[in-house]
Design a protein around this motif. Structure first.
Motif, short mmCIF file in Angstrom:
data_model
loop_
_atom_site.label_atom_id
_atom_site.label_comp_id
_atom_site.label_asym_id
_atom_site.label_seq_id
_atom_site.Cartn_x
_atom_site.Cartn_y
_atom_site.Cartn_z
N LEU A 273 -21.42 -32.31 -103.34
CA LEU A 273 -22.33 -31.90 -101.72
C LEU A 273 -23.43 -30.35 -102.60
O LEU A 273 -22.79 -29.92 -103.90
CB LEU A 273 -21.92 -30.64 -101.07
N PRO A 274 -24.69 -29.91 -102.41
CA PRO A 274 -25.30 -28.94 -102.95
C PRO A 274 -24.95 -27.85 -102.91
O PRO A 274 -23.62 -27.61 -102.13
CB PRO A 274 -26.63 -29.03 -101.83
N LYS A 275 -24.80 -26.96 -103.91
CA LYS A 275 -24.62 -25.56 -103.93
C LYS A 275 -24.81 -25.37 -103.61
O LYS A 275 -24.61 -23.73 -102.78
CB LYS A 275 -24.65 -25.70 -105.82
N GLU A 276 -26.73 -24.76 -103.44
CA GLU A 276 -26.88 -23.94 -102.31
C GLU A 276 -27.78 -24.96 -101.19
O GLU A 276 -28.10 -25.66 -100.39
CB GLU A 276 -28.87 -23.83 -102.73
N THR A 277 -26.66 -24.74 -99.86
CA THR A 277 -26.71 -25.82 -98.78
C THR A 277 -28.03 -25.52 -97.67
O THR A 277 -28.57 -24.10 -98.39
CB THR A 277 -25.96 -24.54 -97.60
N MET A 278 -28.71 -26.05 -97.15
CA MET A 278 -29.65 -25.66 -95.92
C MET A 278 -29.17 -24.90 -95.39
O MET A 278 -28.06 -24.64 -94.81
CB MET A 278 -29.66 -27.21 -95.93
N LYS A 279 -30.96 -24.03 -95.26
CA LYS A 279 -30.53 -23.01 -94.15
C LYS A 279 -30.37 -23.89 -92.84
O LYS A 279 -31.26 -24.66 -92.02
CB LYS A 279 -31.95 -22.80 -93.97
N GLN A 280 -29.45 -23.59 -92.12
CA GLN A 280 -28.98 -23.84 -90.48
C GLN A 280 -29.83 -23.54 -89.53
O GLN A 280 -30.66 -23.06 -89.63
CB GLN A 280 -28.33 -23.21 -90.21
N PHE A 309 -25.09 -25.64 -85.33
CA PHE A 309 -26.63 -26.27 -85.62
C PHE A 309 -27.11 -27.24 -85.82
O PHE A 309 -25.98 -28.89 -85.79
CB PHE A 309 -26.15 -25.35 -87.01
N ALA A 310 -28.13 -27.64 -85.90
CA ALA A 310 -28.70 -29.14 -85.50
C ALA A 310 -28.03 -30.30 -86.70
O ALA A 310 -28.08 -29.24 -87.90
CB ALA A 310 -29.81 -29.48 -85.23
N VAL A 311 -28.13 -30.79 -86.64
CA VAL A 311 -28.11 -32.36 -88.08
C VAL A 311 -29.35 -32.91 -88.13
O VAL A 311 -30.26 -33.70 -87.11
CB VAL A 311 -27.18 -33.23 -87.54
N ARG A 312 -29.48 -32.36 -89.66
CA ARG A 312 -31.52 -33.26 -90.09
C ARG A 312 -31.47 -33.19 -90.95
O ARG A 312 -30.49 -32.93 -91.96
CB ARG A 312 -32.13 -31.98 -89.36
N TRP A 313 -31.94 -33.62 -92.05
CA TRP A 313 -32.10 -34.19 -92.75
C TRP A 313 -33.23 -32.94 -93.54
O TRP A 313 -33.59 -32.05 -93.37
CB TRP A 313 -33.28 -35.60 -93.60
N ARG A 314 -33.01 -32.68 -95.38
CA ARG A 314 -33.68 -31.67 -95.98
C ARG A 314 -35.01 -32.00 -96.37
O ARG A 314 -35.46 -32.95 -97.38
CB ARG A 314 -32.91 -31.03 -97.20
N LEU A 315 -35.62 -31.50 -95.89
CA LEU A 315 -37.64 -31.58 -96.36
C LEU A 315 -38.05 -30.70 -96.28
O LEU A 315 -38.29 -29.69 -95.81
CB LEU A 315 -38.34 -32.26 -95.17
N VAL A 411 -24.53 -39.78 -92.12
CA VAL A 411 -23.53 -38.85 -93.24
C VAL A 411 -24.19 -37.31 -93.16
O VAL A 411 -25.18 -37.22 -93.66
CB VAL A 411 -22.64 -39.61 -94.38
N HIS A 412 -23.41 -36.21 -92.05
CA HIS A 412 -24.26 -34.90 -93.25
C HIS A 412 -22.69 -33.97 -93.12
O HIS A 412 -21.57 -33.90 -93.74
CB HIS A 412 -24.90 -34.42 -90.99
N ASP A 413 -23.74 -32.78 -94.38
CA ASP A 413 -23.38 -31.71 -94.61
C ASP A 413 -22.68 -30.84 -93.87
O ASP A 413 -23.40 -30.24 -93.06
CB ASP A 413 -24.37 -30.86 -95.95
N PRO A 414 -21.25 -31.00 -93.35
CA PRO A 414 -20.68 -30.42 -92.13
C PRO A 414 -21.08 -28.36 -92.57
O PRO A 414 -20.55 -27.65 -91.23
CB PRO A 414 -19.26 -30.21 -92.34
N ARG A 415 -21.57 -28.21 -93.91
CA ARG A 415 -21.74 -26.57 -93.60
C ARG A 415 -22.34 -25.92 -93.31
O ARG A 415 -23.00 -24.83 -92.78
CB ARG A 415 -21.37 -26.40 -95.47
N SER A 416 -23.93 -27.22 -92.90
CA SER A 416 -25.24 -27.21 -92.98
C SER A 416 -26.05 -27.70 -92.18
O SER A 416 -27.00 -27.31 -91.70
CB SER A 416 -26.41 -26.86 -94.07
N GLY A 417 -24.79 -28.72 -91.38
CA GLY A 417 -26.04 -30.40 -90.68
C GLY A 417 -27.01 -30.90 -91.80
O GLY A 417 -27.34 -32.00 -91.11
N GLY A 476 -31.86 -37.24 -86.57
CA GLY A 476 -30.47 -36.51 -85.67
C GLY A 476 -30.97 -36.57 -84.02
O GLY A 476 -30.00 -36.17 -83.65
N LEU A 477 -31.60 -37.31 -84.32
CA LEU A 477 -32.17 -37.17 -82.37
C LEU A 477 -30.97 -37.81 -81.31
O LEU A 477 -30.21 -39.60 -81.71
CB LEU A 477 -33.08 -38.28 -82.15
#
Length: 856
Positions: A273-280, A309-315, A411-417, A476-477
């Protein structure tokens, strides 16, 4: 291989030495005088335990590959070399079936489980694997509150490993720890094996260690892939006795029935999992996204906060230059686009349609500021560069299954979605479902639907629609069951309007096909497409916002929603979990359920007389006719359900405090009354159009009378549900002009018992219905306890509620209407025109009512 401990070897050696010494002494007695006594031998030292020098463990014979974990293979043993920098880092494990046995509902490519883990150094030269759960968190690791949260949320140790060796890199000065992981991945630890529920369902008892092994381990920069073959022992199903079913229900797995065991190939992906989490992006009930969350304990707050927080891809932009262009309104490509690979197991002629279903979402992402953000790629049959079990890749997996469905998880990161990957499951038999839907809902308008096998081009278009829908879930929808209710019903018959807007603003609705359009309307575009809500929802989640925190972004998005919704109410989201709001329903169209269902039934009446001709095939029986007719009945029952939900309905419109209006309000009286009148007309008046003589004579021995009664009984049961009756009482108590329980009972009774006033003969179907009515009303009158009712919250939490009808006006009103009916029946019994069957029927109903009113 039999394993013997060092301690056991030492004891065995000591015993052997003693026996040998004794034998020598006896032999010496026979041939020579006794030797002078000697000092006792010093016992051999026990082998050292604990870590060994690195080169003694990872020898020159080891085959080594480097990646997330450095993997060493030495003969039949596997070792992980874990750098110190990864100790404590979160890793997502995703375990999928690669090749399945013949197990009902289980197919190669499907996910078994997922779990966040980490490795940490423990005492006594151990490495612990912990299963990480995000339930309660504290954001500031330096604050005392953080310690309090840690003290009450100890993460379970799922496995302990002996440290085999340590290594210190002389160049990087970084250390690493070597552990053996052979038995862990061969074994039955829940994290990398079958979940308990699956074992219970299929009566799997234990793993067969001698028939389980590691097939391969491949490691890459951010992930390691472990492929295993596992054999499980199982309990065969109970044999039948004289043809009777087994007394113990079980799922029959052919392999277990044949051998007592089942073998499958399993792949576990371990992805860092990424060290820097995506902003929720905080969840908003007005926009339908899957969500994750936890409870936050913050020292600066005076209460706990449930953060969702919403579940979404990191763009993200590739660089600062692109970020600046995007701010100026230019479309840019993301650093990492969303890519789905089409399974090579997919039949060639359907691959392009699955790809189109993915690519159709590009226009929605363009509205959020991204170009080429999402696409599909068709994998060549011989492509070995990509493994679809590798958690770095998303895919549409094709299953050889008779299940009539498809699904789109992520499958998503539970820390950030942050969504990490997704595998859409595509069952072969979804085409059968599409064919049934399209014939039932569109055959009155589209001649292409009037056959047992649809043309490839039409089926391809339908596959494209389902592909887009499932992809929507993976980005995510959630389902938007309220979307179609924003469309005026008459617009669904307007070809020009449909061409511009489609028959629903969201492909995430269960709107299916346009069953409202009539043959004379000229509407050709009958299936859903990505619409205005979808485009808005993608913009909401995927636009780049400049807020320093998620709270800042939440305020920006709130203002956006209020502004956009005022301009276009078609972006409204209606949750799929609300049991009371008639605007949020599966499989329905338009803003008026009664009118839309009226048009739908008109089309069903056009289809039924033609079904025998449209489904016939040379040298075939009437199975296709029976299936098609069954779908007609199912569709009719859907219409009934759509209408019934209006009675006692409660509108729910989530709002923030800076929006005007109320969140909850009753469905208007005129709509509720219209719904009951529709039920009287379309259900309680015998729907003789369903009893087509040509069809009945080919598919069933009876004439359908009992089938009609079952539909009517189900409708009455639903209509007279205690929670619905109580809502009518409560809304009428607050709003004097609301549709009341007494008025609803009157409307239903006068329709079902209309012959008492018209003096018409009561036919067999109506006699059945009237008996059903009496039994339902008596059951309501004599309710003896608390009746469970459905509760809900727009935030997704189901809140159970209960009503005791004995403590409400439900009993009183029921008694009053039974007394009225009793008097009406007595009056009808003295009429000279009453026929014999009518007299028997009314006498019987009168007897039941009197007994129900006085059960003593």
């Amino acid at each position: 291989m039999l394993k013997i401990s060092h301690k056991a070897l030492f004891l065995a050696s000591a015993v052997c030495l003693t026996i040998s010494a004794q034998a020598q002494d006896k032999k010496g007695d026979a041939k020579a005088p006794a030797a002078a006594p000697t000092a006792p031998a010093k016992p051999a030292e026990a082998p050292k335990t604990g870590p060994k020098p690195y080169k003694e463990v990872i020898t020159d014979k080891a085959k080594t590959t480097k990646g997330l974990f450095t993997v060493h293979k030495l003969e039949d043993k596997y070792f992980f070399e874990i750098p110190d920098s990864l100790m404590g880092r979160e890793v997502m494990t995703v375990t999928r079936i690669t090749k399945a046995a013949t197990i009902p509902g289980t197919y190669g490519g499907e996910m078994l489980n997922r779990q966040v883990i980490n490795f940490e150094k423990g005492p006594d030269n151990k490495v612990f694997l912990r299963a990480i759960q995000y339930i309660n968190v504290s954001p500031d690791s330096t604050a005392p509150m953080y310690k309090a949260v840690k003290n009450s949320n100890v993460q379970p140790i799922a496995q302990a490993f002996d440290v085999k060796a340590f290594k210190k890199d002389s160049v990087s000065k970084q250390g690493s720890t070597v552990i053996e992981i052979t038995d862990f991945f061969k074994g039955d630890n829940q994290i990398v094996s079958l979940p308990p529920f699956t074992k219970t369902m299929y009566k799997i008892t234990s793993i067969a260690a001698d028939r389980s092994y590691i097939q391969s381990i491949k490691t890459f920069p951010i992930n390691t892939e472990i492929r295993t073959v596992k054999t499980f022992n199982g309990t065969p199903p109970m044999p039948s006795f004289g043809g009777a079913p087994s007394p113990i229900p079980s799922v029959n797995i052919p392999a277990i029935a044949a051998s007592g065991a089942v073998t499958m190939e399993i792949n576990t992906s371990m992805i860092l999992l990424p060290k820097e989490t995506m902003k929720q992006r905080y969840f908003d009930p007005r926009v339908g996204y899957f969500a994750n969350g936890y409870t936050v304990f913050d020292e600066g707050s005076q209460r706990t906060e449930d953060r969702t927080f919403a579940v979404r891809w990191r763009l993200e932009p590739k660089n600062a230059e692109d970020a600046a262009k995007q701010k100026q309104g230019q479309l840019i490509e993301p650093k990492k686009p969303i890519v789905y690979y089409i399974d090579p197991a997919t039949p060639a002629k359907w691959r392009k349609y699955l790809k189109l279903g993915v690519d159709d979402w590009q226009k929605a992402f363009e509205a959020a500021g991204w170009k080429n953000a999402i696409r599909a790629e068709i994998l060549a049959d011989n492509d070995t560069t990509i493994s679809l079990e590798d958690a770095r890749y998303s895919a549409i997996r094709y299953f050889a299954s008779d299940i009539e469905n498809a699904y789109g998880p992520n499958v998503h990161d539970p820390r950030s979605g942050e969504i990490l990957e997704s595998h859409i499951g595509w069952y072969h038999n979804v085409m059968k479902l599409l064919k049934k839907w399209y014939m039932t809902q569109a055959a009155a308008v589209d001649p292409r639907a009037r056959k047992n096998k649809l043309d490839d081009e039409l089926m391809g278009d339908l596959i494209r629609f389902v592909s887009s829908h499932e992809v929507g879930h993976t980005i995510g929808l959630r389902h938007n069951f309220g979307s179609s209710s924003t469309v005026p019903v008459e617009n669904l018959r307007n070809p020009k309007w449909i061409a511009e807007h489609g028959h629903t603003p969201s492909i995430m609705d269960y709107a299916r096909f346009n069953y409202v359009a009539q043959p004379e309307d000229g509407v050709k575009d009958l299936y859903p497409r990505i619409g205005e809500y979808d485009i808005w929802a993608i913009k909401w989640a995927y636009q780049t916002l400049d807020g320093a925190t998620a709270e800042d972004d939440q305020k920006t998005l709130n203002k956006q929603f209020i502004t956009e919704y005022a301009k276009n109410p078609r972006i409204w989201f209606g949750t799929e979990i609300n049991p009371y709001d008639p605007r949020t329903q599966s499989e329905c169209l338009g803003d008026n359920n009664m009118l839309a269902s009226e048009y739908g039934i008109k089309n069903l009446k056009r289809i039924v007389p033609n079904l025998t001709e449209w489904t016939k095939e040379e040298a075939q029986d009437y199975d296709m006719l029976s299936e098609a007719y069954g779908e007609i009945v199912t569709q009719y029952r859907r219409y009934i359900g759509h209408v019934t939900k209006n009675v006692g309905g409660i509108y729910e419109t989530p709002k923030t405090t800076d929006e005007a209006g109320t969140v909850y309000e009753p469905t208007p009286r005129s709509i509720q009354k219209d719904a009951v009148l529709w039920l009287n007309r379309q259900v309680f008046e015998t729907p003789t159009w369903l009893l087509d003589g040509k069809i009945m004579a080919q598919i069933r021995p009876d004439q359908g009378l009992d089938a009609i009664s079952r539909i009517q009984e189900a409708t009455l049961t639903n209509l007279l549900a205690v929670d619905r009756l109580q809502r009518l009482i409560e809304t009428n108590a607050k709003y004097a002009t609301a549709y009341s329980l007494d008025e609803m009972f009157t409307d239903v009774r006068t329709s079902i018992w209309s012959e008492l006033r018209s003096r018409k003969a009561i036919d067999a179907s109506r006699r059945n219905l009237q008996k059903i009515y009496v039994e339902k009303m008596i059951s309501t009158l004599n309710a003896t306890g608390v009746a469970p009712t459905g509760g809900f919250s727009f935030r997704g939490t189901v809140v159970p509620a209960a009503v005791d009808p004995r403590k409400t006006d439900i009993i009183s009103v029921s008694r009053g209407h039974l007394l009225t009916l009793k008097d009406e029946i007595k009056s009808a019994l003295v009429q000279p025109t009453l026929d014999k069957m009518g007299k028997y029927h009314l006498q019987d109903c009168l007897f039941r009512i009197e007994k129900g009113l006085d059960p003593k």
